[in-house]
Design a protein around this motif. Structure first.
Motif, PDB file in Angstrom:
ATOM      1  N   ALA A  86     -50.075  49.037 -18.724  1.00 15.58           N
ATOM      2  CA  ALA A  86     -49.306  47.818 -19.195  1.00 15.58           C
ATOM      3  C   ALA A  86     -49.940  46.165 -18.517  1.00 15.58           C
ATOM      4  N   MET A  87     -51.019  47.104 -17.441  1.00 18.37           N
ATOM      5  CA  MET A  87     -51.627  46.018 -16.701  1.00 18.37           C
ATOM      6  C   MET A  87     -52.999  45.352 -17.854  1.00 18.37           C
ATOM      7  N   TYR A 130     -52.473  45.677 -20.642  1.00 17.97           N
ATOM      8  CA  TYR A 130     -51.515  45.240 -21.990  1.00 17.97           C
ATOM      9  C   TYR A 130     -51.196  43.844 -21.556  1.00 17.97           C
ATOM     10  N   SER A 131     -51.005  43.254 -20.403  1.00 16.75           N
ATOM     11  CA  SER A 131     -50.644  42.082 -20.202  1.00 16.75           C
ATOM     12  C   SER A 131     -51.250  40.898 -20.063  1.00 16.75           C
ATOM     13  N   HIS A 169     -52.397  39.819 -23.470  1.00 16.45           N
ATOM     14  CA  HIS A 169     -51.672  39.158 -23.534  1.00 16.45           C
ATOM     15  C   HIS A 169     -51.836  37.619 -22.766  1.00 16.45           C
ATOM     16  N   LEU A 170     -51.533  37.622 -22.034  1.00 20.48           N
ATOM     17  CA  LEU A 170     -52.489  36.385 -21.187  1.00 20.48           C
ATOM     18  C   LEU A 170     -53.912  35.980 -21.382  1.00 20.48           C
ATOM     19  N   TYR A 199     -55.512  45.149 -29.176  1.00 19.83           N
ATOM     20  CA  TYR A 199     -54.764  45.746 -28.719  1.00 19.83           C
ATOM     21  C   TYR A 199     -54.558  47.335 -28.918  1.00 19.83           C
TER      22      TYR A 199
END
Length: 357
Positions: A195-196, A198-199, A202-203, A271
């Motif tokens: 999850a980290m 992916y963030s 995204h960012l 991703y």
């Protein structure tokens, strides 16, 4: 989303790659493959004492041009603790990814083209007793690397994840299965690391390949995993601890196949979460024991224990996505791979006798 390109056409040009967990089982094999392909590898490892560090020393010594005999004096004292050493295109640094200041200094010293993050606390049962260690290394360590990447402009991140996330899901396991209810702190930490990643994708636009490995085995594997433990126990006449009745199955994957998939995942993907497994050809634990008995010419003494609630009954990987995106498929059949592992064990029996399980 995956980039539209022929996966078989991707050949990475020589690059400088940060490989964490380099003294680990998969890490050391991956480093060897990267070096053979002409890359420069900076490998880091904290050489923790979760298992006998002399196995880590053996792997590191081979990477640093030795014959595998440069071992520390005890299961908890590494010959490579606290050092930096260079051999050809390989640099080793003793470093903890949990130490954000040390990670930042590392990124200031080198210009990396990609990061392969194999540094992790492993083991389902141990995670139940020490969840804080798994949160620190597997989650905080991953965040430290991703932050350093975003600040330094390093755009490619390959993260080792685990088939343990699929516990409770129907087999064969597909990447689209719901994995939001992990059954162990180990699996939870791997899900958090995904999850980290992916963030940060995204960012910050970091290109991420998340690889869910399925029960990796091969030469110099971890002593807390069944293959090396079973070989030693059968060979030495020690009762073999078997959790459950042995009917549980695993989609065993040879380390050479895992390495091939890991290196292939350096390509740009956006991703993606990708299974790397044996291809839905699981083998029972009883069959594994029988193969080792045949290879060693000895019978196992079975000490049967209750099945552990944190373990999975069966694993089976759908690897069609890996084939589509990476041009990858497993090539080593378990029967052949385990025989090769037994041959490695027999060739190294003299020093493996002293390895603590």
């Amino acid at each position: 989303m995956a980039l539209a390109k022929d996966p078989s056409s991707f050949t990475p040009s020589p690059r400088t790659i940060l490989l964490t967990g380099v003294a680990g089982f998969i890490g050391s094999h991956t480093a060897r493959a990267l070096l053979a392909a002409g890359h420069r590898v900076v490998g880091v490892d904290n050489l923790n004492t979760y298992y006998d560090v002399r196995l880590k020393d053996y792997r590191l010594d081979l990477l640093l041009g030795g014959d595998g005999s440069r071992l520390g004096p005890s299961p908890t004292d590494s010959a490579f603790a606290g050092i930096e050493e260079v051999h050809g295109a390989f640099t080793f640094k003793a470093l903890e990814v949990e130490d954000s200041a040390a990670v930042n200094r590392l990124f200031a010293d080198y210009r990396f083209d990609a990061v392969i993050n194999l540094a992790a606390r492993a083991g389902v049962r141990y995670s139940v007793e020490h969840p804080e260690l798994y949160a620190s290394t597997n989650v905080s360590g991953s965040v430290n690397l991703l932050q350093a990447m975003s600040k330094s402009g390093v755009n490619k991140y390959v993260l080792a994840s685990s088939s343990s996330l699929y516990a409770g899901a129907p087999a064969p396991f597909v990447e689209t299965h719901n994995v939001n209810r992990p059954l162990s702190p180990y699996a939870a930490s791997k899900l958090a690391a995904e999850a980290m990643a992916y963030s940060f994708h995204h960012l910050h636009g970091i290109d991420v390949s998340v690889l869910r490995y399925f029960t990796v085995y091969g030469p110099a594997s971890r002593p807390d995993m069944s293959p090396l433990r079973f070989l030693k126990w059968i060979d030495e006449g020690t009762p073999l601890t078997l959790y459950g009745d042995g009917s549980q199955t695993r989609d065993f994957t040879h380390v050479d196949d895992i390495v091939a998939g890991t290196v292939a995942a350096l390509r740009p993907l956006g991703y993606e979460v990708i299974n790397l497994g044996g291809g839905n050809t699981p083998m029972s634990i009883r069959r594994l024991i029988a193969l080792f008995e045949e290879a060693l010419g000895k019978r196992a003494i079975i000490d049967q224990q209750p099945f552990h609630g944190g373990d999975m009954q069966d694993t089976a990987a759908d690897v069609s996505k890996a084939e589509r995106l990476l041009g990858w498929a497993p090539t080593v059949k378990p029967e052949d791979g385990f025989r090769r592992m037994a041959e490695w064990y027999q060739a190294n029996r003299s020093w493996l006798r002293g390895i603590r399980l």
